[in-house]
Design an enzyme around this catalytic site. Structure first.
Site, PDB file in Angstrom:
ATOM      1  N   LYS A 111       5.867   5.682   7.894  1.00 40.59           N
ATOM      2  CA  LYS A 111       5.316   4.755   8.881  1.00 40.59           C
ATOM      3  C   LYS A 111       6.426   4.171   9.743  1.00 40.59           C
ATOM      4  CE  LYS A 111       1.499   3.326   5.898  1.00 40.59           C
ATOM      5  NZ  LYS A 111       0.915   2.224   5.141  1.00 40.59           N
ATOM      6  N   HIS A 162       0.813  -1.214   0.000  1.00 42.25           N
ATOM      7  CA  HIS A 162       0.000   0.000   0.000  1.00 42.25           C
ATOM      8  C   HIS A 162       0.849   1.269   0.000  1.00 42.25           C
ATOM      9  CE1 HIS A 162      -3.022  -2.630   2.420  1.00 42.25           C
ATOM     10  NE2 HIS A 162      -3.136  -2.849   1.128  1.00 42.25           N
ATOM     11  N   TYR A 189       1.413   0.936  14.048  1.00 44.94           N
ATOM     12  CA  TYR A 189       2.289   1.852  13.338  1.00 44.94           C
ATOM     13  C   TYR A 189       1.832   3.292  13.451  1.00 44.94           C
ATOM     14  CZ  TYR A 189      -0.961   0.627   9.490  1.00 44.94           C
ATOM     15  OH  TYR A 189      -2.069   0.356   8.737  1.00 44.94           O
ATOM     16  N   ASP A 191      -6.555  -5.856  -2.049  1.00 44.69           N
ATOM     17  CA  ASP A 191      -5.187  -6.308  -2.320  1.00 44.69           C
ATOM     18  C   ASP A 191      -5.143  -7.274  -3.500  1.00 44.69           C
ATOM     19  OD1 ASP A 191      -4.235  -4.682  -0.340  1.00 44.69           O
ATOM     20  OD2 ASP A 191      -3.993  -6.276   1.137  1.00 44.69           O
TER      21      ASP A 191
END
Length: 182
Positions: A70, A61, A130, A169
């Site tokens: 991140k 992503h 995250y 996905d």
């Protein structure tokens, strides 16, 4: 806290120090000035948590606008965490780096803006936390297909095992078809 370069210079492995005694242990997992000194500065605007079962693969992503940096860690279980350089002007464009992150090894991976991110759950269950430097922007989210041969991530799946993917996905695109960063 120890900051170690990976094979892609901008991606860093972070290892917090653990202090243990008869009660258990304690780790400082984020401290603004230490991260800033290592070249990892915020602002930090959003924290996320996911729970996944074995062989769930999330990613790859990225956000074409409002790219997110991140700082990723597994607070329970084990994952194989991957960063893919999607910056066309970068000398490491389309290269990937991956590391095992686990509650046991306490490592974290810093993935800067301009990179795609994905992970594969290796344990029965994994909790992944995250911190993000930009807000999630669904209208700008994109996905590179997990098995794109032009990226060639070496996911540690056992022979014959297929990952468990979300509908989104499964519809990821090849790198050559993707909207990317300049």
């Amino acid at each position: 806290m120890r900051f170690t370069a990976t094979d892609i210079a901008d991606v860093k492995l972070v290892k917090p120090e653990a202090f243990a005694d008869k009660r258990g242990d304690f780790s400082e997992i984020w401290r603004e000035e230490r991260f800033a000194d290592a070249g990892i500065a915020g602002p930090w605007v959003q924290d996320n948590h996911s729970r996944s079962r074995r062989y769930v693969l999330r990613g790859i992503h990225y956000q074409i606008e409002q790219p997110q940096g991140k700082l990723v860690r597994a607070s329970r279980g084990r994952i194989f965490d991957v960063a893919v350089d999607l910056r066309r002007a970068s000398p490491t464009f389309a290269h990937w780096t991956g590391r095992e992150l686990s509650a046991q090894n306490r490592r974290m991976l810093w993935i800067p803006p301009g990179f795609g991110h994905g992970f594969l759950t290796l344990s029965g269950v994994a909790h992944v936390d995250y911190k993000c430097t930009a807000y999630h922007a669904p209208a700008h989210q994109r996905t590179i297909i997990w098995n794109d041969p032009d990226v060639a991530v070496e996911w540690p799946l056992p022979d014959g095992e297929e990952p468990i993917l979300s509908d989104a996905d499964e519809k990821g695109v090849r790198l050559e078809q993707a909207d990317l960063y300049a």
